[in-house]
Design an enzyme around this catalytic site. Structure first.
Site, PDB file in Angstrom:
ATOM      1  N   HIS A  63       0.811  -1.227   0.000  1.00 51.57           N
ATOM      2  CA  HIS A  63       0.000   0.000   0.000  1.00 51.57           C
ATOM      3  C   HIS A  63       0.841   1.271   0.000  1.00 51.57           C
ATOM      4  O   HIS A  63       0.310   2.383  -0.087  1.00 51.57           O
ATOM      5  CB  HIS A  63      -0.985  -0.006   1.181  1.00 51.57           C
ATOM      6  CG  HIS A  63      -0.366  -0.218   2.514  1.00 51.57           C
ATOM      7  ND1 HIS A  63       0.171   0.828   3.263  1.00 51.57           N
ATOM      8  CD2 HIS A  63      -0.162  -1.329   3.253  1.00 51.57           C
ATOM      9  CE1 HIS A  63       0.646   0.337   4.397  1.00 51.57           C
ATOM     10  NE2 HIS A  63       0.470  -0.964   4.419  1.00 51.57           N
ATOM     11  N   HIS A  92       7.472   7.087   4.383  1.00 50.09           N
ATOM     12  CA  HIS A  92       6.752   6.467   3.267  1.00 50.09           C
ATOM     13  C   HIS A  92       6.012   7.560   2.500  1.00 50.09           C
ATOM     14  O   HIS A  92       5.995   8.727   2.924  1.00 50.09           O
ATOM     15  CB  HIS A  92       5.758   5.412   3.797  1.00 50.09           C
ATOM     16  CG  HIS A  92       4.692   6.005   4.642  1.00 50.09           C
ATOM     17  ND1 HIS A  92       4.848   6.191   6.010  1.00 50.09           N
ATOM     18  CD2 HIS A  92       3.490   6.533   4.325  1.00 50.09           C
ATOM     19  CE1 HIS A  92       3.765   6.775   6.487  1.00 50.09           C
ATOM     20  NE2 HIS A  92       2.937   7.010   5.491  1.00 50.09           N
ATOM     21  N   HIS A  94       2.562   8.787  -0.259  1.00 52.09           N
ATOM     22  CA  HIS A  94       1.229   8.623  -0.838  1.00 52.09           C
ATOM     23  C   HIS A  94       1.227   9.444  -2.125  1.00 52.09           C
ATOM     24  O   HIS A  94       1.802  10.550  -2.138  1.00 52.09           O
ATOM     25  CB  HIS A  94       0.144   9.146   0.099  1.00 52.09           C
ATOM     26  CG  HIS A  94       0.164   8.542   1.471  1.00 52.09           C
ATOM     27  ND1 HIS A  94      -0.663   7.506   1.858  1.00 52.09           N
ATOM     28  CD2 HIS A  94       0.952   8.814   2.558  1.00 52.09           C
ATOM     29  CE1 HIS A  94      -0.407   7.184   3.116  1.00 52.09           C
ATOM     30  NE2 HIS A  94       0.573   7.946   3.567  1.00 52.09           N
ATOM     31  N   GLU A 104      -2.620  13.427   0.886  1.00 58.54           N
ATOM     32  CA  GLU A 104      -3.682  13.066   1.863  1.00 58.54           C
ATOM     33  C   GLU A 104      -4.263  14.340   2.472  1.00 58.54           C
ATOM     34  O   GLU A 104      -5.479  14.555   2.414  1.00 58.54           O
ATOM     35  CB  GLU A 104      -3.088  12.166   2.948  1.00 58.54           C
ATOM     36  CG  GLU A 104      -2.563  10.842   2.365  1.00 58.54           C
ATOM     37  CD  GLU A 104      -2.744   9.685   3.298  1.00 58.54           C
ATOM     38  OE1 GLU A 104      -2.043   9.626   4.314  1.00 58.54           O
ATOM     39  OE2 GLU A 104      -3.607   8.831   3.015  1.00 58.54           O
ATOM     40  N   HIS A 117       5.557  11.167   4.424  1.00 63.28           N
ATOM     41  CA  HIS A 117       5.352  11.103   5.875  1.00 63.28           C
ATOM     42  C   HIS A 117       6.573  10.532   6.585  1.00 63.28           C
ATOM     43  O   HIS A 117       7.002   9.415   6.290  1.00 63.28           O
ATOM     44  CB  HIS A 117       4.132  10.229   6.190  1.00 63.28           C
ATOM     45  CG  HIS A 117       2.841  10.868   5.777  1.00 63.28           C
ATOM     46  ND1 HIS A 117       1.706  10.133   5.477  1.00 63.28           N
ATOM     47  CD2 HIS A 117       2.512  12.161   5.578  1.00 63.28           C
ATOM     48  CE1 HIS A 117       0.736  10.958   5.141  1.00 63.28           C
ATOM     49  NE2 HIS A 117       1.185  12.199   5.192  1.00 63.28           N
ATOM     50  N   THR A 200      -3.449   7.428   8.888  1.00 67.63           N
ATOM     51  CA  THR A 200      -4.374   7.584   7.757  1.00 67.63           C
ATOM     52  C   THR A 200      -4.654   6.238   7.070  1.00 67.63           C
ATOM     53  O   THR A 200      -5.333   6.187   6.045  1.00 67.63           O
ATOM     54  CB  THR A 200      -3.801   8.544   6.692  1.00 67.63           C
ATOM     55  OG1 THR A 200      -2.607   7.951   6.137  1.00 67.63           O
ATOM     56  CG2 THR A 200      -3.483   9.899   7.288  1.00 67.63           C
TER      57      THR A 200
HETATM   58  C1  LIG Z   1      -0.179  -1.197  16.145  1.00 68.88           C
HETATM   59  O1  LIG Z   1       0.176  -1.718  14.901  1.00 68.88           O
HETATM   60  C2  LIG Z   1       0.592  -0.847  13.968  1.00 68.88           C
HETATM   61  C3  LIG Z   1       0.438   0.507  14.100  1.00 68.88           C
HETATM   62  C4  LIG Z   1       0.895   1.350  13.095  1.00 68.88           C
HETATM   63  C5  LIG Z   1       1.499   0.848  11.968  1.00 68.88           C
HETATM   64  N1  LIG Z   1       1.971   1.670  10.948  1.00 68.88           N
HETATM   65  C6  LIG Z   1       1.638   1.346   9.565  1.00 68.88           C
HETATM   66  C7  LIG Z   1       0.534   2.274   9.081  1.00 68.88           C
HETATM   67  O2  LIG Z   1       0.312   2.002   7.720  1.00 68.88           O
HETATM   68  C8  LIG Z   1       0.917   3.716   9.262  1.00 68.88           C
HETATM   69  C9  LIG Z   1       0.334   4.801   8.567  1.00 68.88           C
HETATM   70  C10 LIG Z   1       0.857   6.014   8.880  1.00 68.88           C
HETATM   71  S1  LIG Z   1       0.442   7.571   8.288  1.00 68.88           S
HETATM   72  N2  LIG Z   1       0.017   7.456   6.779  1.00 68.88           N
HETATM   73  O3  LIG Z   1       1.658   8.355   8.419  1.00 68.88           O
HETATM   74  O4  LIG Z   1      -0.666   8.034   9.059  1.00 68.88           O
HETATM   75  S2  LIG Z   1       2.081   5.807  10.038  1.00 68.88           S
HETATM   76  C11 LIG Z   1       1.891   4.107  10.135  1.00 68.88           C
HETATM   77  S3  LIG Z   1       2.729   3.089  11.146  1.00 68.88           S
HETATM   78  O5  LIG Z   1       4.079   2.949  10.740  1.00 68.88           O
HETATM   79  O6  LIG Z   1       2.551   3.562  12.471  1.00 68.88           O
HETATM   80  C12 LIG Z   1       1.651  -0.515  11.818  1.00 68.88           C
HETATM   81  C13 LIG Z   1       1.201  -1.345  12.827  1.00 68.88           C
HETATM   82 ZN   LIG Z   2       1.296   8.114   5.437  1.00 69.63          ZN
END
Ligand SMILES: COc1ccc(N2C[C@H](O)c3cc(S(N)(=O)=O)sc3S2(=O)=O)cc1
Ligand SMILES: [Zn+2]
Length: 258
Positions: A63, A92, A94, A104, A117, A200
């Site tokens: 994703h 990462h 978007h 976003e 981000h 997000t």
């Molecule tokens: C509790 O399990 C988890 C909690 C968080 C995550 N993450 C992956 C998410 O995709 C995600 C999306 C983020 S965004 N677009 O910056 O808002 S930051 C982030 S993450 O690295 O925190 C994975 C497992």
């Molecule tokens: Zn993000």
């Protein structure tokens, strides 16, 4: 439900089924409406100190494409709206399938072609996962940078040059240890919007202090095209991996600039 994604059958409108917090009152992203934000003279610049990582991967997780160190190395974020030090976790992107969409967050309804981000976790927690689950909006601090098409971004070039190697979901590549993450950031991290929000993507946890910079970064058209060549787990172009804006409810968006 099929694993979450951004297609018609598994996109943002479906996420509430596995993550009821999707309809919460502190969700992200949001539309940053300049007429409704409030200047806060107490908001100082941020300080990010990123140390080169000896062992980091650049990966396609189905994703997004993500820079992920194997362990912390003292890279940290302090200042701005943050009361304590936050440890760097990952960055990462978007993006959209054309230059009119992809970010976003939006500014007065305008989308940028992409958004970067940088994810950090509150160092008063024993681990990243504890920080996500710590409750309240101070578990994570995410820096958001809009990307617009213009000059080539030399600091991001070592990363965008790796994109062809992670074209397919589930693939990853080692990032050369001389990659200088600090060079991606503007010299001074001054003008930003900040508000309490969420991840997000699922799990959509409402644990994020969002810090979105007013000044976009530039990337070349070729660098944007590299993102658009990335494939998701359904074998389709990953572009469009952005959540639409969520209701602000009774949150305030503060700015460090007038
Ligand atoms: C509790 O399990 C988890 C909690 C968080 C995550 N993450 C992956 C998410 O995709 C995600 C999306 C983020 S965004 N677009 O910056 O808002 S930051 C982030 S993450 O690295 O925190 C994975 C497992
Ligand atoms: Zn993000």
């Amino acid at each position: 439900m099929a694993p979450w994604g951004y297609e018609k059958d598994n996109g943002p409108a479906h996420w509430h089924k596995d993550c009821p917090i999707a309809n919460g009152k502190n969700q992200s992203p949001i539309d940053l409406i300049n007429g409704e934000v409030k200047y806060d003279s107490g908001l100082k610049p941020l300080t990010a100190k990123y140390v080169p990582f000896s062992d980091a991967k650049f990966l396609n997780n189905g994703h997004s494409v993500q820079f992920q160190p194997s362990a912390g190395n003292g890279s940290e974020l302090t200042g701005g709206p943050l009361a304590v030090k936050y440890n760097f976790e990952q960055f990462h992107f978007h993006w959209g399938n054309n230059d009119t969409e992809g970010s976003e967050h939006r500014v007065d309804g305008k989308m940028y072609p992409a958004e970067l981000h940088f994810v950090h976790w509150n160092s008063t927690n024993p681990s990243f996962k504890d920080a996500v689950g710590s409750g309240g909006p101070n578990g994570l601090a995410v820096l958001g940078f809009f990307l617009k098409v213009g000059a080539e971004n030399a600091a991001l070039k070592p990363i965008t040059d790796l994109i062809p190697k992670v074209k397919d979901a589930g693939t990853s590549v080692t990032v050369p240890s001389n990659f200088d993450m600090q060079a991606i950031l503007p010299a001074t991290l001054t003008d930003y919007y900040t508000y309490d929000g969420s991840l997000t993507t699922p799990p959509l946890a409402e644990c994020v202090k969002w810090i979105v910079f007013k000044q976009p970064l530039e990337v070349s058209a070729a660098q944007m095209e590299a993102f658009r060549s990335v494939i998701n787990r359904d074998g389709k172009p990953m572009g469009g991996n952005y959540r639409p804006p969520c209701p602000l409810h009774d949150r305030a968006v503060k700015t460090s600039f007038k």
